[in-house]
Scaffold this active site. Structure first.
Site, mmCIF file in Angstrom:
data_model
loop_
_atom_site.group_PDB
_atom_site.id
_atom_site.type_symbol
_atom_site.label_atom_id
_atom_site.label_comp_id
_atom_site.label_asym_id
_atom_site.label_seq_id
_atom_site.Cartn_x
_atom_site.Cartn_y
_atom_site.Cartn_z
ATOM 1 N N CYS A 303 0.806 -1.231 0.000
ATOM 2 C CA CYS A 303 0.000 0.000 0.000
ATOM 3 C C CYS A 303 0.835 1.275 0.000
ATOM 4 O O CYS A 303 0.823 2.027 -0.973
ATOM 5 C CB CYS A 303 -0.918 -0.006 1.219
ATOM 6 S SG CYS A 303 -2.130 -1.322 1.165
HETATM 7 N N1 LIG Z 1 -2.711 -6.447 1.522
HETATM 8 C C1 LIG Z 1 -3.140 -5.415 2.198
HETATM 9 O O1 LIG Z 1 -2.819 -5.273 3.369
HETATM 10 C C2 LIG Z 1 -4.070 -4.373 1.568
HETATM 11 C C3 LIG Z 1 -4.645 -3.405 2.402
HETATM 12 C C4 LIG Z 1 -5.518 -2.472 1.864
HETATM 13 C C5 LIG Z 1 -5.782 -2.496 0.497
HETATM 14 N N2 LIG Z 1 -5.206 -3.442 -0.314
HETATM 15 C C6 LIG Z 1 -5.559 -3.422 -1.732
HETATM 16 O O2 LIG Z 1 -6.392 -4.556 -2.005
HETATM 17 C C7 LIG Z 1 -6.137 -5.037 -3.318
HETATM 18 C C8 LIG Z 1 -5.771 -6.518 -3.263
HETATM 19 O O3 LIG Z 1 -4.571 -6.647 -2.528
HETATM 20 P P1 LIG Z 1 -4.059 -8.022 -1.959
HETATM 21 O O4 LIG Z 1 -3.000 -7.685 -0.990
HETATM 22 O O5 LIG Z 1 -5.185 -8.874 -1.505
HETATM 23 O O6 LIG Z 1 -3.439 -8.678 -3.285
HETATM 24 P P2 LIG Z 1 -2.965 -10.185 -3.491
HETATM 25 O O7 LIG Z 1 -1.964 -10.166 -4.577
HETATM 26 O O8 LIG Z 1 -2.619 -10.803 -2.168
HETATM 27 O O9 LIG Z 1 -4.284 -10.934 -3.995
HETATM 28 C C9 LIG Z 1 -4.894 -10.663 -5.208
HETATM 29 C C10 LIG Z 1 -5.519 -11.939 -5.742
HETATM 30 O O10 LIG Z 1 -6.194 -11.630 -6.962
HETATM 31 C C11 LIG Z 1 -6.000 -12.710 -7.842
HETATM 32 N N3 LIG Z 1 -6.215 -12.252 -9.209
HETATM 33 C C12 LIG Z 1 -5.459 -11.438 -9.961
HETATM 34 N N4 LIG Z 1 -6.008 -11.259 -11.163
HETATM 35 C C13 LIG Z 1 -7.163 -11.963 -11.173
HETATM 36 C C14 LIG Z 1 -8.170 -12.169 -12.153
HETATM 37 N N5 LIG Z 1 -8.109 -11.594 -13.361
HETATM 38 N N6 LIG Z 1 -9.199 -12.971 -11.834
HETATM 39 C C15 LIG Z 1 -9.256 -13.562 -10.616
HETATM 40 N N7 LIG Z 1 -8.333 -13.392 -9.648
HETATM 41 C C16 LIG Z 1 -7.304 -12.604 -9.929
HETATM 42 C C17 LIG Z 1 -4.584 -13.176 -7.569
HETATM 43 O O11 LIG Z 1 -4.365 -14.493 -8.003
HETATM 44 C C18 LIG Z 1 -4.520 -13.041 -6.039
HETATM 45 O O12 LIG Z 1 -4.916 -14.233 -5.398
HETATM 46 C C19 LIG Z 1 -5.052 -4.154 -3.892
HETATM 47 O O13 LIG Z 1 -5.646 -3.112 -4.617
HETATM 48 C C20 LIG Z 1 -4.385 -3.580 -2.670
HETATM 49 O O14 LIG Z 1 -3.778 -2.334 -2.929
HETATM 50 C C21 LIG Z 1 -4.351 -4.389 0.210
#
Ligand SMILES: NC(=O)c1ccc[n+]([C@@H]2O[C@H](COP(=O)([O-])OP(=O)(O)OC[C@H]3O[C@@H](n4cnc5c(N)ncnc54)[C@H](O)[C@@H]3O)[C@@H](O)[C@H]2O)c1
Length: 465
Positions: A303
């Site tokens: 983030c």
């Molecule tokens: N990790 C955190 O602490 C956090 C906190 C706040 C916001 N966010 C935001 O949340 C969002 C997700 O982050 P995350 O950490 O969970 O990411 P991540 O990479 O852990 O998970 C994303 C998932 O989406 C899947 N994916 C990607 N493309 C896809 C598609 N076309 N169809 C289906 N699945 C698909 C991936 O395989 C993965 O499992 C981001 O925008 C991030 O900035 C994350």
């Protein structure tokens, strides 16, 4: 009409026409938690969210294009350290399942998108995951469904990218609910609701973190807020998707800028011989107008190092330079190089050169007590230390192996914490609670501490930076 027991929405009031039948049905199912919820993207955000929804009684289906994750979940295995297999087993008993097949989206009352929003190699927003997911989901969208985007992004993404892609790909020619009178037919609803998570924080229960919700119009806001009120103590309704998108960025930019401020003040304090951590702790006793932020070896995680640049990129469309963001980025990105400079200086004090020095790095995770090394400054520091000829090994209880770094394939394995005398320098990059810092200092020749993990330990072997 809206259930009178619902919290009052600032948008749907008595002058608003009655909810159309298709929205009423969804609302009733969301309130009763009998709704089916699809979560796309089962990563750090999507998987815990799925489990929370399942625990609350919703019927949850997880969708991910990573077949390995789907297989793991279907076999009851967890791929995120802090999520126990027992939690997945419990969710499965409540009907949770995972699939790579998007056809199942058509059976859902609401679909939540939690896919990555990284930066490109040129540090520009990479919305390809959101776009590809929307394209793949669009043919399966059905009338009256609620689609919520949770991925962090710049203001305008929901309206300028998500909605057009969904409308264009809709097999039934559906349109998003417009801002005029609520249509009875041919529409779906869209909202944005940012994820708020503090990995490793055990003091605030997930349920007690208020959830900001902004719909494309009032009905979508109400549907999405009702959905989240099923799992969070409070939903904060805002007037648009753009406000919700910008809220998330403000929160992260606030952190990024304040961390840069203390990082810069740390550099000055080091020159002045002042202990910046003692200063921050003293300032934090002020009961108003001050919130402590702590310096470190650089930013990490999915983030804070990334999200601010989504806004600076978007700002250019408005001929606007976000100077605070750029400056904060400059200061924070220079921190790993500062650490490496301090290691060289500390080795010099021991009549050792960096070239050929044996360095044990403690901590690969970007933050203590978590199993996440995305954007970790440790990766950058290893590459910089190696560039100067150091022989670097690492220890991290959360990472038995590390594959890729920022630019190179590091292909490293965690080294046991034994015989610390063999290292010219032990470099603390992450202050994991598992480490016995007094013992580490005692057994090492030289300790460079970037986190104040050795606070309270008095030894001339310690160099804090
Ligand atoms: N990790 C955190 O602490 C956090 C906190 C706040 C916001 N966010 C935001 O949340 C969002 C997700 O982050 P995350 O950490 O969970 O990411 P991540 O990479 O852990 O998970 C994303 C998932 O989406 C899947 N994916 C990607 N493309 C896809 C598609 N076309 N169809 C289906 N699945 C698909 C991936 O395989 C993965 O499992 C981001 O925008 C991030 O900035 C994350």
């Amino acid at each position: 009409m809206l259930n009178p027991s619902l919290p009052k929405s600032p948008q749907i009031d008595s002058s608003h026409p009655p909810l159309p039948r298709i929205a009423q049905q969804r609302l009733a199912r969301l309130q009763a938690r009998s709704a089916r919820i699809g979560v796309i993207g089962l990563g750090y955000v999507g998987l815990p969210l799925s489990l929370l929804l399942s625990e609350a009684g919703f019927k949850v289906t997880g969708f991910d294009n990573d077949a390995k994750k789907v297989d793991d979940l279907e076999a009851g295995r967890s791929y995120i350290l802090r999520i126990l297999p027992a939690e997945i087993a419990a969710a499965r008993q409540h009907g949770f399942s995972a699939t790579t097949d998007f056809a199942g989206l058509s059976h859902q009352d609401a679909i939540i998108l939690c896919v990555p929003t990284p930066l490109t190699a040129h540090r520009e927003p990479d919305l390809s995951f959101v776009e590809n997911t929307a394209k793949a989901a669009a043919p399966w969208i059905r009338e009256g469904q609620l689609i919520v985007l949770e991925s962090t992004t710049y203001p305008g993404t929901t309206e300028e990218l998500l909605i057009p892609v969904l409308e264009m790909g809709s097999a039934d020619g559906l349109k998003v609910q417009g801002s005029g009178a609520p249509e009875e037919q041919g529409v779906f609803y869209v909202a944005f609701s940012p994820e708020r998570e503090d990995p490793g924080n055990v003091t605030v229960a997930r349920r007690d973190i208020p959830k900001v919700v902004g719909g494309h119009e009032a009905i979508a806001t109400e549907l999405a807020a009702t959905l989240y009120e099923g799992i969070f103590a409070r939903a904060v309704r805002v007037s648009s998707t753009r406000v919700a998108e910008m809220t998330k960025l403000l929160e992260n930019i606030y952190r990024c800028v304040n961390i840069a401020l203390v990082n810069e003040l740390k550099l000055l304090s080091l020159r002045m011989g002042v202990d910046i951590w003692e200063v921050i702790d003293a300032a934090a006793t002020k009961p108003f107008g001050f919130q402590p932020f702590y310096p470190g070896p650089g930013l990490g995680g999915h983030c804070i190092p990334i999200d601010p640049f989504y806004l600076s990129w978007k700002a250019r469309e408005y001929d606007f330079n976000t100077r605070f963001i750029e400056l904060a980025g400059e200061v924070n990105e220079a921190m790993p190089a500062h650490v490496v400079q301090y290691v060289a200086k500390a080795l010099n004090g021991h009549k050792k050169s960096m070239n050929g020095a044996r360095i044990l790095m403690l901590g690969m995770a970007y933050k203590k007590d978590i199993d996440d090394l995305r954007e970790s400054p440790s990766l950058t520091a290893i590459e910089l230390l190696r560039e100067q000829g150091a022989q670097v090994v690492y220890n991290d209880p959360y990472f038995p192996k590390v594959g890729r770094g920022r630019h190179y394939n590091l292909n490293m394995t965690s080294t046991p914490l034994t015989d610390l005398q063999q290292y010219d320098c032990v470099l603390i990059m992450t202050d994991h609670s598992d480490y016995d810092y007094a013992a580490i200092v005692n057994e090492s020749k030289l300790v460079v501490d970037t986190r104040n993990a050795t606070q309270g330990i008095v030894s001339d072997k310690i160099v804090r930076c």
